[in-house]
Design a protein around this motif. Structure first.
Motif, mmCIF file in Angstrom:
data_model
loop_
_atom_site.group_PDB
_atom_site.id
_atom_site.type_symbol
_atom_site.label_atom_id
_atom_site.label_comp_id
_atom_site.label_asym_id
_atom_site.label_seq_id
_atom_site.Cartn_x
_atom_site.Cartn_y
_atom_site.Cartn_z
ATOM 1 N N CYS B 465 0.831 -1.200 0.000
ATOM 2 C CA CYS B 465 0.000 0.000 0.000
ATOM 3 C C CYS B 465 0.870 1.256 0.000
ATOM 4 C CB CYS B 465 -0.962 -0.014 1.190
ATOM 5 S SG CYS B 465 -2.254 -1.277 1.024
ATOM 6 N N GLN B 466 2.074 1.164 0.544
ATOM 7 C CA GLN B 466 3.014 2.289 0.438
ATOM 8 C C GLN B 466 3.354 2.572 -1.017
ATOM 9 O OE1 GLN B 466 6.588 2.096 2.788
ATOM 10 N NE2 GLN B 466 5.495 1.686 4.682
ATOM 11 N N LEU B 467 3.492 1.504 -1.794
ATOM 12 C CA LEU B 467 3.788 1.674 -3.222
ATOM 13 C C LEU B 467 2.644 2.411 -3.907
ATOM 14 C CD1 LEU B 467 5.138 -1.886 -4.160
ATOM 15 C CD2 LEU B 467 6.500 0.180 -3.815
ATOM 16 N N THR B 468 1.426 2.050 -3.520
ATOM 17 C CA THR B 468 0.254 2.699 -4.112
ATOM 18 C C THR B 468 0.235 4.182 -3.767
ATOM 19 O OG1 THR B 468 -0.968 0.639 -3.957
ATOM 20 C CG2 THR B 468 -2.267 2.641 -4.218
ATOM 21 N N ILE B 469 0.455 4.479 -2.493
ATOM 22 C CA ILE B 469 0.440 5.877 -2.054
ATOM 23 C C ILE B 469 1.572 6.663 -2.720
ATOM 24 C CG2 ILE B 469 0.831 7.358 -0.037
ATOM 25 C CD1 ILE B 469 -1.990 6.251 -0.151
ATOM 26 N N LYS B 470 2.700 5.991 -2.906
ATOM 27 C CA LYS B 470 3.840 6.624 -3.565
ATOM 28 C C LYS B 470 3.474 7.048 -4.994
ATOM 29 C CE LYS B 470 8.779 5.546 -3.578
ATOM 30 N NZ LYS B 470 9.713 4.408 -3.493
#
Ligand SMILES: [Zn+2]
Ligand SMILES: [Zn+2]
Ligand SMILES: [Zn+2]
Ligand SMILES: [Zn+2]
Ligand SMILES: [Zn+2]
Lengths: 343, 511
Positions: B465-470
């Protein structure tokens, strides 16, 4: 307008890091690349002072960069390691001759001792001779299995404590994907490990200091360092699964550049359900090498070659192992099945 | 160099066309109507029996759905979930012995607003589905995705623990059900919801802004999945359902498994693809269609006139490489065409995996991802891909000019937060121009415009989900329920930090 290096903010950037997207100057890239390998080595506690470490050298880009960086870091950070190059001569005319020349040049450049072990001296067969008998379709089974053991045997001859190989992040991610596609849960669990402890008699612990290095950065590093390497694609086509996994990984990387690390992260965080049977690692009753069967893969392959039954080691013929072990003759039907090979 | 480093026992099983016998393999009398796997030819009657049996067997084997329990069927309109709906209907009308004994409801999430359908198109799709739903006689809910904007924070906050379901409890429930005759709870008392809730155009716009703030299709699809999941769980909860039934088939799950691996969701694989998923605590998702291939379902739907409705999605008519999800799907489908064992092999791999940390204390949600609600997999361990990535990011950026050479970063330092430590302004360079606010705040650039939220949100998210937010230009378009839960969690952890020296080990009040 020239882009400034995002690290030193002074020099002009010459490259965009495939791994992070940052623009860096040559020196800052070298520093970052080397430092990352160092951090990996330190964090994973790969070596102990005083150890003798064999660098598996093929003459290809990964092992050339590995040898260069290992030598450099050993001096920069006083690892206290005794380094040497370890090479396998499969006996493939043209291909191996050239790459071994590269390894020999590396040896002189880095002033590291070099040991070359050949399939011929270990097994009595060169790859060229094997290909003549088994055809092009299955030869990679042979060269993969034989090389793994050859490195171990060479390492033992050299009294090496550890072997480090040039496997990079792309290789590891690709292996994760391949093991998912094959449903090989045992290997899926093992393949992201950065090092293997000694698994038994005749097996030398291995590690992958470049595990988190992108293949593209390895090429960039070699390019800007002007390192001499031999472009080594195996002249015999790679395994079907790996080919699919590789293409898929390259595509993924083009969609999201962090994919390689993301897949490794996935692999590192997988956990296998309890009660799933894992093959029990035993030892080969003929040569003592680790094996989940009575005979190790390499002894089965050799037996097949020597008896003129090349298919013996390729399919699933575990039930024949006992027969081979006790030197019993095979039935006519069994012989026929093992002889035919598609080219 | 040859890349074969390890021995692999068997090669790919390539396509072999079996000689198709004309008779059914089951009854050996009627002529075959379908061939589902190599050699397995069934006649119409036997195929139906096989198909229905498989559904009941899957539910029976797992014993998760209690008699009389309210189960919400998530129907997307696609062949698989429509087939699931059909199976439930079949199961409820079977004779007493084979009868399914739960109380079904249907939910359809109308995502038309997110994928850019016009109001008219959405109305038409919904009308078509309502026809399908009405024919079942089940209670149904048509929920526009826009409603996700009004969800309460409780969706992503601590959820009540799932009741302890032991096999003895299951038996007791069956007995109770049989004694009470069971008939009363099966007839839907309420009438199905008939009119589509009014969607304000402004809400649709807000939703579209949110989706647009994700700069890659990969992130858009991931975000949409998360939002849909939240809305499903919330509706189940408010309408009194305790189970959510999803229509994922075997093919879909194989794609999902490989997608999850590619997106860094290895730790969450078992929840993403297993039979049951209890990440939301009291609402458990089950996937009873997981043993059917897409092909089997297509055959069944065709032979027995199971209606389904085409619903466009975010990646409809996009190129193979448009997103990680799309790429993985086309990869698996193509490989399956050449090697028919591909899907089942990947699927079986998933069967052998489990969720890394079985978090028993569901009250403690500080270690759960704010978006996907899975246990966090972001503890920076020595020699991990996550640590290596953080080191790479740190080494590629200025810390203090000239200092890089002399100080070697310690491997066990605190994880770096690129957004906050990057004076170069990661967010600007990553395309958040419109939110940059340079004009107003003057030189403050995005780090201030984005606020501390963007920076700290990462610590509340799992790796993936960090990748998505990034990939998002800004988090300010995220629905309020997510942002306010984020703020609450941040306040809690700040509080805990302040009083940390007074807390005794092993005492955790949760966050
Ligand atoms: Zn620089
Ligand atoms: Zn080869
Ligand atoms: Zn052996
Ligand atoms: Zn039949
Ligand atoms: Zn998450």
């Amino acid at each position: 307008m020239p882009v400034l290096c995002s690290s030193c903010a002074e020099k002009r950037a010459v490259l965009k890091r495939p791994k992070t997207g940052h623009s860096l100057c040559k020196e800052c890239f070298f520093w970052a690349f080397e430092e990352e390998v160092h951090q990996t080595i330190v964090a994973a506690k790969l070596f102990k002072p005083g150890e003798t470490v064999g660098i598996a050298a093929s003459g290809g880009k990964d092992s050339t960069v590995l040898a260069h960086v290992m030598k450099l870091l050993n001096e920069r950070y006083n690892y206290g390691l005794e380094l040497m190059l370890l090479s396998v001569d499969e006996g493939i005319t043209g291909y191996r001759d050239d790459s071994l020349e590269t390894v020999k040049r590396n040896q002189q450049q880095y002033e590291l001792p070099l040991k070359i072990v050949s399939y011929e001296e270990l097994y009595g067969w060169t790859m060229d001779a094997i290909v003549k008998q088994v055809g092009l379709k299955n030869n990679c089974t042979f060269c993969g299995v034989f090389r793994r053991q050859a490195l171990d045997r060479g390492a033992i001859m050299l009294k090496v404590d550890k072997i480090c190989t040039g496997h990079n992040a792309d290789d590891v991610a690709e292996t994760v994907l391949m093991n998912v596609l094959r449903g090989d849960i045992a290997r899926l669990r093992r393949c992201t490990a950065i090092s293997t402890s000694s698994e038994g008699e005749g097996v030398v612990p291995r590690c992958k200091p470049l595990k988190y290095a992108y293949e593209k950065e390895i090429v960039l590093y070699a390019y800007f360092k002007k390192l001499d390497y031999f472009s080594t694609e195996c002249i015999y086509s790679p395994n079907a699964y790996r080919g699919y996994a590789r293409t898929f990984l390259k595509d993924l990387e083009s969609v999201r550049s962090s994919s390689i690390m993301d897949i490794i992260h996935s692999g590192e965080n997988l956990s296998v359900r309890e009660g799933i049977k894992m093959p029990v690692q035993g030892t080969c009753s003929r040569c003592g090498y680790i094996s989940s069967q009575a005979l190790c893969k390499s002894c089965v392959l050799l037996e097949g070659l020597n008896r003129g039954l090349p298919k013996l080691g390729i399919g699933k013929h575990h039930r024949l192992h006992d027969k081979i072990l006790s030197q019993q003759p095979l039935t006519e039907k069994e012989e026929r099945k093992l002889k035919s090979v598609e080219f | 160099m040859c890349q074969v480093e390890e021995d692999y026992r068997d090669e790919l099983e390539s396509v072999d066309v079996p000689s198709i016998s004309k008779k059914c393999v089951k009854c050996k009398e009627a002529s075959a109507a379908v061939v589902i796997r190599a050699g397995d030819a069934y006649c119409r009657v036997c195929f139906k029996e096989y198909f229905i049996h498989k559904f009941r067997a899957m539910l029976g084997k797992n014993r998760l759905i209690f008699p009389g329990e309210k189960v919400l069927l998530a129907v997307s309109g696609g062949p698989s979930s429509c087939s699931m709906l059909n199976q439930v209907k079949e199961g409820l009308s079977q004779n007493a012995h084979k009868k399914l004994r739960f109380r079904p409801g249907i939910i359809y999430i109308d995502e038309g607003g997110a994928v850019g359908q016009s109001v008219e198109e959405r109305r038409r799709t919904v009308a078509e589905l309502q026809g399908v739903f009405r024919a079942t006689g089940f209670l149904f809910y048509v929920v526009p995705l826009e409603q996700v904007l009004n969800l309460p924070s409780s969706v992503v906050a601590s959820a009540p623990a799932p009741p302890e379901h032991l096999s003895s409890a299951y038996k007791a429930a069956v007995d109770r059900f049989i004694q009470s005759d069971g008939s009363s709870c099966l007839t839907p008392q309420d009438k199905g919801q008939t009119s589509l809730p009014e969607v304000h155009e402004s809400q649709t716009q807000v939703l579209q802004q949110l989706i647009a703030s994700a700069k890659t299709l990969t992130a858009k699809q991931d975000l949409l999945n998360t939002l849909r999941q939240h809305l499903l769980v919330h509706t189940a909860r408010t309408e009194g359902y305790s189970k959510l039934m999803l229509g994922d088939n075997c093919t879909r799950l194989a794609v999902k498994l490989l997608t999850s691996i590619s997106l860094g969701r290895g730790a969450q694989l078992a929840q993403d693809t297993g039979f049951s998923d209890s990440r939301y605590g009291d609402i458990i998702s089950v996937r009873p269609m997981r043993d059917y291939s897409a092909k089997e379902i297509a055959y069944y739907n065709h032979l027995f006139n199971v209606p389904s409705v085409f619903i466009p999605s975010l990646d409809t008519k996009t190129a193979d490489k448009a997103s990680v999800q799309r790429l993985t799907e086309s990869f698996v489908i193509k490989l399956q065409a050449d090697f028919p064992s591909t899907v089942s092999t990947i699927y079986r791999t998933g069967e052998k995996l489990q969720t890394a940390r079985l978090s028993s204390s569901t009250a403690d949600h500080c270690d759960r991802c704010l978006l996907c609600m899975c246990a966090l997999d972001t503890a920076v361990e020595e020699a991990s891909a996550l640590q290596a990535t953080l080191i790479s990011e740190q080494l590629s950026q200025t810390t203090s000019p000239g200092a890089t050479r002399t100080t070697t970063p310690r491997p066990n330092r605190a994880p770096v937060e690129p957004e906050s430590s990057a004076p170069t302004g990661q967010c600007c360079s990553s395309g958040g121009q419109e939110h940059c606010g340079r004009a107003e705040s003057g030189g403050g650039c995005c780090s201030s415009a984005k606020g501390p939220e963007m920076t700290n949100l990462r610590s509340l998210l799992c790796y993936s989900c960090q990748l998505t937010i990034k990939d998002m230009s800004s988090v300010e378009h995220l629905p309020q329920y997510i942002l306010s839960e984020a703020r609450r969690r941040q306040r809690r952890s700040q509080m805990r930090e302040e009083i940390s020296e007074f807390l005794l080990d092993g005492v955790d009040e949760g966050v």
